[in-house]
Design a protein around this motif. Sequence first.
Motif, PDB file in Angstrom:
ATOM      1  N   THR A   4     -35.531  34.429  -6.737  1.00 48.43           N
ATOM      2  CA  THR A   4     -34.999  35.379  -5.750  1.00 48.43           C
ATOM      3  C   THR A   4     -34.589  34.660  -4.474  1.00 48.43           C
ATOM      4  O   THR A   4     -33.512  34.901  -3.916  1.00 48.43           O
ATOM      5  CB  THR A   4     -36.053  36.456  -5.432  1.00 48.43           C
ATOM      6  OG1 THR A   4     -36.379  37.158  -6.638  1.00 48.43           O
ATOM      7  CG2 THR A   4     -35.538  37.440  -4.390  1.00 48.43           C
ATOM      8  N   LYS A   5     -35.453  33.758  -4.008  1.00 43.95           N
ATOM      9  CA  LYS A   5     -35.164  33.026  -2.782  1.00 43.95           C
ATOM     10  C   LYS A   5     -33.961  32.101  -2.967  1.00 43.95           C
ATOM     11  O   LYS A   5     -33.105  31.975  -2.086  1.00 43.95           O
ATOM     12  CB  LYS A   5     -36.405  32.226  -2.372  1.00 43.95           C
ATOM     13  CG  LYS A   5     -36.344  31.641  -0.969  1.00 43.95           C
ATOM     14  CD  LYS A   5     -37.685  31.026  -0.588  1.00 43.95           C
ATOM     15  CE  LYS A   5     -37.638  30.465   0.831  1.00 43.95           C
ATOM     16  NZ  LYS A   5     -38.926  29.867   1.241  1.00 43.95           N
ATOM     17  N   ALA A  53     -25.502  33.764  -1.971  1.00 44.86           N
ATOM     18  CA  ALA A  53     -24.932  35.113  -1.877  1.00 44.86           C
ATOM     19  C   ALA A  53     -23.421  35.102  -1.670  1.00 44.86           C
ATOM     20  O   ALA A  53     -22.742  36.076  -1.977  1.00 44.86           O
ATOM     21  CB  ALA A  53     -25.605  35.878  -0.737  1.00 44.86           C
ATOM     22  N   LYS A 111     -30.609  33.994  -3.006  1.00 44.73           N
ATOM     23  CA  LYS A 111     -30.202  34.462  -1.675  1.00 44.73           C
ATOM     24  C   LYS A 111     -29.342  33.425  -0.969  1.00 44.73           C
ATOM     25  O   LYS A 111     -28.463  33.761  -0.177  1.00 44.73           O
ATOM     26  CB  LYS A 111     -31.439  34.788  -0.836  1.00 44.73           C
ATOM     27  CG  LYS A 111     -32.096  36.113  -1.178  1.00 44.73           C
ATOM     28  CD  LYS A 111     -33.286  36.379  -0.267  1.00 44.73           C
ATOM     29  CE  LYS A 111     -33.945  37.714  -0.604  1.00 44.73           C
ATOM     30  NZ  LYS A 111     -35.131  37.975   0.252  1.00 44.73           N
TER      31      LYS A 111
END
Length: 443
Positions: free
Chosen positions: A116-117, A123, A120
Motif C-alpha cells: 500500500t505504501k 500514484a 502510493k
Amino acid sequence: MPTRRKGEEWADSVRAQLKAEVGLGWTIANHVQRGIATGRTKLTHRNSDGQRSSVMLDIPFQKANSRKLLNRVAAIAEQMNQTPTLSLAEATNANADLIENNTSSSPAIGWSAIKTKFLKTKAGLRSNTLKDLTLRIDRTIKALESKPIPRSGVSALERYKELFFLGPNGEESGPNAQLQVGGLGRKRNLGDAAAFLNFAVDRCGLPPRYRPPDAKRIRELVGQPAQHHQARLTPALLPEQFTALLDALQEAGKNDLYLAVGLVGYLGLRPAELAVLSVDKGVAQVSCIKRNANTMDKQQPPRVVAPLEIDGRGNEGERLLAAYADGTMRLPKALRNQIKRVIDPKHPNPTNTFQVVGAEFAQQLNRFCYWKGLVEAQPELSPYALRHGFAWRATFGANRMAVRAAAKLLGHDVATHHRHYGGWINQEETLKEVERFNNQINH
C-alpha cells in the motif's frame, strides 16, 4: 545469556540467527516479572560501549512466532543503523505497522502494508501502467509467502522466476513457458519486484537481506534465448505506399480519416499524440503522453513537430496541418470523442490513458479496405508503420536529415533512434548507400 527455561530451546536458534543476520549485541528473552515468566518478549540491545537498553515487543514469546521475532528485531536494528541517534524505543516504534509484528499466523499483513505504501508513491502512473505494476507486486508477495519462505531478496526473485516464468516442467521457452527467456516481460517483472524489495528495505525497515540481487544475477534470471534475434520492428510504410493510402482515402470520401492518417504519417506522430497536437503561429507541438516511473514527477516540455514532405505531393503535410489548425478539416468523430475522454475531466466517461486514442485510430484504419489490402500483402504492418515511415524518410530517404534532428522530431534520443531504426539497413541498403556516396564524388 538469558536463562533457558524448559520448552524454550527454540529461542536458542532464533538468537543464533540474530547473531548471524543482525550482529552481536541483540538478544530476546521471555520477560520475567517477580520470578514468573509473563510470555511477553523482552528485547535487549548492548551497544559498542557496553550500555544496555531493553524494550518489550508486542509479539508473544512463542516458538510459532520465531520468524516474526527475527524479522522484527532485524528491522529495529536496521533502523538504528540508518539513524544512529535513535534510541531502542524509538527504533522499535518506527514503521511498526509495516513489520510482521501481529499475532496472526499469516505474514500477509506486513507485506500488504508495504505494498500500500509503495503504490502510493506511484500514484502518478496511468491506470494501465499502475494495473501492471500492481500485478507484479502481488506476484512478488506471493513469491515471498510461498513455502519454503524465501529469506532473502535473492531467493525471493529466484522463487518469482519459478512461479511466474517457467512452464509446468521448468520450460524456459516455447508455448508452455509463462514468460519467454530473455524477453522484455521478464525484465519488467523482475525490475518492478526489485524496486518493491528495495523500497521495503530502504523505506520500511526490513532487514538488508531482503535487498534484491545485483544486476548480473537479475540478467541471469532473465536469461538469454538460445538464438539471439533482434526485436522485430514494425516496418515502415514507404512513401509510395503512404501516398497511395492517402489517395484511396480521398477517393472514398473519408476526409476526416485522411486528415488523421496524413497528420500521423507526415508529422511522425504516435497515433495517440493526435490528442495533444496543437498549432500556434504555424508551429506544431505535441505534449508528452508517455509516462513512467522516471518521468511521472517531472514536467515534460512539449515536442516540436513538422511535416517531412514527399516529392510531387505539393507540400501536402503542410496543407493538412494548416487545415487542422484553422478547423476546415476535422478528425473522425469517434476519434474526437476518445480524445475528449482523456482531455476533458467533465466527460461522462473520462479516462486517464491515451491508449484509447491510439486504439480508436487503429480501429478506424483497420476498417478501411485499402489498408486491409496493404496488411494482407505485408502482415507485419500496423498503424505505427505511418510513424516509422516518417523515420525512414528522415533517416534513409533521398532528402535525409541529421540523425539528431530526426530523433528530436520523433521524441527520443539518438541512441534509441540508432537501436530501433538501424536494423533497417540490410545488405541491399548498405550497397545503395555506397553507390549514393560514390556518385557524389568527383572522379
